[in-house]
Design an enzyme around this catalytic site. Structure first.
Site, mmCIF file in Angstrom:
data_model
loop_
_atom_site.group_PDB
_atom_site.id
_atom_site.type_symbol
_atom_site.label_atom_id
_atom_site.label_comp_id
_atom_site.label_asym_id
_atom_site.label_seq_id
_atom_site.Cartn_x
_atom_site.Cartn_y
_atom_site.Cartn_z
ATOM 1 N N ASP A 153 -2.295 5.880 -5.037
ATOM 2 C CA ASP A 153 -2.516 4.991 -3.897
ATOM 3 C C ASP A 153 -2.812 3.562 -4.339
ATOM 4 O O ASP A 153 -3.922 3.254 -4.759
ATOM 5 C CB ASP A 153 -3.672 5.530 -3.062
ATOM 6 C CG ASP A 153 -3.868 4.748 -1.776
ATOM 7 O OD1 ASP A 153 -3.151 3.764 -1.569
ATOM 8 O OD2 ASP A 153 -4.739 5.121 -0.991
ATOM 9 N N ASP A 191 0.826 -1.204 0.000
ATOM 10 C CA ASP A 191 0.000 0.000 0.000
ATOM 11 C C ASP A 191 0.861 1.255 0.000
ATOM 12 O O ASP A 191 1.554 1.535 0.976
ATOM 13 C CB ASP A 191 -0.890 -0.033 1.240
ATOM 14 C CG ASP A 191 -1.790 1.174 1.360
ATOM 15 O OD1 ASP A 191 -1.899 1.936 0.373
ATOM 16 O OD2 ASP A 191 -2.374 1.366 2.429
#
Length: 495
Positions: free
Chosen positions: A335, A108
């Protein structure tokens, strides 16, 4: 994951859920503070009379230290996919402890903490996962000969506390605890430990050898919300954000790797892809744009969005939930922890309407949760629907093709991957670019030069990364740890 949590980006459970597609994904960590100001003084301050030779000698010594570092290229074995109807997340396999056990961790770029579920967690952590091939392992620090507790008196704890809210440390010998709350209501808490983490460093073309480093990470003892959901459960989360407490930052500070990494997420039916630490030399990166300074997330200045030949009207503000660009420019966040693309409601509506206008006869319907716009279509979507072009500072353009922004809900039924972002209590809605539109490209995050770059690429092939230790360029291959037989996030939403 930006300073949000796994459910984050979407803003709420549905958001997370729906998009979760990202389930653990990028978490809008609600507990990360925004702009920080620190008194800064140059180390030569007050020494104006010193000869220039001293400054040069200082730089020469620093350069020598850098050159002596053994900076390897690292190949992180990847699995998962960015399909909302399947896994909806990407994960890597790491070995932790001595003896080492394998852990499957969501990767992430929107968050910074590296944590795993720990043995003390019990019923407060997931015990099974419906992601095929993923075996959940609880980390037991008492079973590792190299595990040590991180205390409140350790530098790491102090550094972490500068940018994150955390339980109060009363004594230097107390455990360094953490508590992270995500935008969907999920949370993780535990304490920090330090142990050996095993990596695969590139040692030749399509060849790797094992190496290890002592890394601080979170030992999770309580997971709530979607973090405890078996549909998308993994053993923890591996944050690749910009904070100086990440795994990457720790490896870079130790001189083991360059402070840059890249991913190439395959969004074909195969899934998987490439995740490498080091400098990408092939393919050549076509576009680069500077990161917005003083941000905890990978924010870049967004100048324009076009759907075919139509230019969209951008909102007056947009970008990071924790600190909107003070210049008034629109910013967007890269992201990998989020599956879909989050946009302010009025912008999301503009884009969907312009896309659907290309085929005015479509019968459009909403999913049960009224989150996705879907339609039945049997022809080639790439031939009928427009390309969406994002233009960033430095004229860097990111082309998003129909197969990148539409996903197959079921045979013959397609849904838009554009999601409405929700404003925070005191912040405007975000513009957040998730896995779907970042896939099928090599995306480079160069923290040394503070730029993000990309180039279209077949992510089921390979890339070349420079290995500073040998001075050679090595090919890093595509990986696919597992494929999913589960129904993914959308399956349990009862669409």
């Amino acid at each position: 994951m930006e300073p949000r949590g796994l459910g984050d980006k979407l803003g709420g459970l549905v958001a997370f859920a729906v998009v979760a597609v990202v389930v653990l994904i990028s978490a809008l960590i609600v507990n990360v503070s925004g702009n920080l100001v620190f008194p800064v003084s140059h180390k030569f301050n007050g020494r104006e009379g010193e000869p220039l030779s001293e400054f040069k000698a200082h730089d020469d010594r620093r350069h020598a230290r850098i050159l002596m570092a053994t900076q390897n290229a690292v190949d992180m074995v990847l699995g998962g996919n960015g399909h909302p109807s399947q896994d909806g997340l990407y994960f890597a396999k790491l070995g932790i402890g001595n003896p080492s056990n394998d852990y499957y961790l969501q990767v992430d770029t929107g968050s910074d903490i590296f944590w795993v579920n720990c043995a003390e967690c019990g019923e407060h952590c997931p015990t099974t996962s419906k992601i095929q091939g993923v075996k959940l392992t609880l980390y037991d620090r008492n079973s590792s000969s190299t595990s040590n507790m991180v205390t409140c008196g350790d530098n790491f704890c102090t550094t972490y506390g500068e940018n994150h809210e955390m339980p109060q440390c009363n004594k230097p010998d107390d455990k360094c605890d953490y508590l992270i709350q995500y935008g969907d209501g999920s949370s993780t808490s535990g304490y920090f430990v330090k142990d050996d983490v095993q990596f695969q460093k590139a040692s030749g073309n399509f060849q790797t050898s094992s190496t290890s480093a002592s890394i601080v990470f979170g030992c999770g003892t309580n997971q709530s919300g979607l973090l405890n959901n078996p549909n998308v459960a993994v053993s923890g989360l591996l944050g690749f954000g910009q904070a100086n407490v990440t795994l990457l930052a720790q490896l870079s500070a130790a001189g083991k790797v360059r402070n840059k990494f890249a991913h190439c997420l395959d969004n074909s039916k195969q899934g998987g892809g490439i995740w490498a630490i080091g400098e990408v030399v092939e393919p050549k990166i076509k576009y680069t744009t500077p990161m917005v300074p003083y941000k905890l997330h990978y924010n870049v200045v967004l100048e324009k969005i076009e759907v075919g030949s139509d230019v969209m009207q951008l909102p007056t503000t947009g970008g990071d939930v924790s600190d909107v660009n003070s210049s008034g420019q629109n910013t967007a966040i890269f992201d990998s922890g989020t599956t879909l693309t989050l946009l302010p409601p009025e912008l999301q509506q503009q884009i969907e309407e312009k896309i659907l206008a290309k085929e005015p006869g479509l019968q459009v319907y909403k999913t049960q949760e009224d989150e996705f716009t879907c339609f039945d279509y049997s022809e080639n979507i790439d031939e009928k629907f427009p390309v969406v072009k994002f233009t960033f500072k430095n004229s860097a353009t990111l082309l998003v093709y129909p197969h990148d922004y539409l996903f197959l809900l079921k045979e013959g039924s397609w849904c838009h991957g554009w999601m409405k972002s929700q404003p925070g209590s005191s912040q405007p809605p975000v513009i957040l670019l998730g896995d779907m539109i970042l896939s099928n490209k090599v995306v480079v995050y160069d923290l040394e030069q503070q730029v993000i770059g990309w180039a279209d690429h077949n992510c089921s092939s390979s890339i070349k990364v420079k290995d500073d230790e040998s001075g050679l360029d090595y090919s890093i291959q595509y990986h696919n740890l597992a494929t999913s037989e589960s129904s993914g996030i959308l399956g349990w939403l009862n669409l």
